[in-house]
Write a protein that holds these residues in place. Structure first.
Motif, mmCIF file in Angstrom:
data_model
loop_
_atom_site.group_PDB
_atom_site.id
_atom_site.type_symbol
_atom_site.label_atom_id
_atom_site.label_comp_id
_atom_site.label_asym_id
_atom_site.label_seq_id
_atom_site.Cartn_x
_atom_site.Cartn_y
_atom_site.Cartn_z
ATOM 1 N N HIS A 119 17.309 -64.426 43.156
ATOM 2 C CA HIS A 119 16.049 -64.803 43.612
ATOM 3 C C HIS A 119 15.358 -63.411 43.785
ATOM 4 O O HIS A 119 15.937 -62.392 43.838
ATOM 5 N N ALA A 120 13.822 -63.343 43.514
ATOM 6 C CA ALA A 120 13.257 -62.201 43.222
ATOM 7 C C ALA A 120 13.005 -61.422 44.530
ATOM 8 O O ALA A 120 13.297 -60.305 44.665
ATOM 9 N N ALA A 121 13.346 -62.081 45.672
ATOM 10 C CA ALA A 121 13.321 -61.471 47.292
ATOM 11 C C ALA A 121 14.527 -60.661 47.259
ATOM 12 O O ALA A 121 14.601 -59.479 47.590
ATOM 13 N N VAL A 122 15.717 -61.248 46.847
ATOM 14 C CA VAL A 122 16.748 -60.625 46.771
ATOM 15 C C VAL A 122 17.048 -59.316 45.929
ATOM 16 O O VAL A 122 17.501 -58.242 46.194
ATOM 17 N N LYS A 123 16.119 -59.509 44.852
ATOM 18 C CA LYS A 123 16.468 -58.221 43.790
ATOM 19 C C LYS A 123 15.623 -57.272 44.482
ATOM 20 O O LYS A 123 15.892 -56.088 44.365
ATOM 21 N N ARG A 124 14.613 -57.515 44.822
ATOM 22 C CA ARG A 124 13.567 -56.553 45.855
ATOM 23 C C ARG A 124 14.569 -55.738 46.666
ATOM 24 O O ARG A 124 14.520 -54.694 46.849
ATOM 25 N N ASN A 125 14.889 -56.698 47.534
ATOM 26 C CA ASN A 125 15.886 -56.001 48.584
ATOM 27 C C ASN A 125 17.060 -55.004 48.217
ATOM 28 O O ASN A 125 17.404 -53.971 48.516
ATOM 29 N N VAL A 126 17.676 -55.448 47.146
ATOM 30 C CA VAL A 126 18.653 -54.807 46.226
ATOM 31 C C VAL A 126 18.287 -53.355 45.875
ATOM 32 O O VAL A 126 18.797 -52.424 46.100
#
Length: 187
Positions: free
Chosen positions: A130-137
């Motif tokens: 998910h894009a949100a998880v990728k941003r958080n990582v």
């Protein structure tokens, strides 16, 4: 030459991969490390305190307002640790870390921490991608967090994909590698 004994804070997030945290706790202790386990409330749905206390030799902590720690558990538990390992690092925990939230003990400990952080993510393939998880990582990597995994393979949702928590031996090896290159100011 014997490896140096390190003080490890093992934070266990609330995902099915929490069962692997017992093996990780055991492997850390067998390697000569002192392990303090902290679990999220959700993690207690997957793994019990008795198991983790027996493996670590210390009581498991859940609460910011634990009366055993008069200065606050987030203060006292972080004193003199050498690393914080989060396994499994759930999407929720990583979001809290990435956004500086202190809504439970683990996220408060993360903000109090000044030592290296090793995250071992575990979640479903759609969540991991998910894009949100990728941003958080990406944000956590920029903040200096270290990652191990997630791996590809059979997931608890009965499909193959990326999101499987790395095996405990791999997490331990990654932590040992991190210590060999440890920068005392790294997070």
């Amino acid at each position: 030459m014997e490896p140096k004994t390190r003080r490890i804070l093992l934070a266990i997030g609330g995902g099915i991969a929490a069962y692997k945290a017992a093996d990780l706790c055991s492997k850390l202790a067998q390697a000569g490390h002192q392990v303090q386990v902290v679990t999220s409330r959700a993690a207690t749905e997957f793994i019990g305190d008795a198991t983790l206390a027996a493996l670590s030799g210390r009581p498991v902590v859940h609460d910011v307002f634990d009366p055993r720690f008069p200065l606050g558990s987030h203060i006292e538990l972080m004193r003199e640790i050498d690393a914080m390992v989060v396994a499994p690092a759930t999407a929720n925990l990583m979001a809290q870390f990435a956004h500086g939230m202190a809504s439970d003990l683990i996220s408060t400990l993360y903000l109090q921490n000044t030592r290296p952080v090793l995250l071992a993510p575990a979640m479903s393939d759609p969540m991991w991608n998910h894009a949100a998880v990728k941003r958080n990582v990406q944000s956590l990597q920029e903040d200096g967090c270290h990652f191990v995994g997630p791996d590809d393979g059979w997931l608890s949702c009965r499909v193959k994909g990326t999101g499987r928590m790395s095996e405990p031996v791999t997490i331990l090896q990654t932590l040992e590698t991190l210590f060999r290159g440890d920068s005392s100011d790294a997070k």
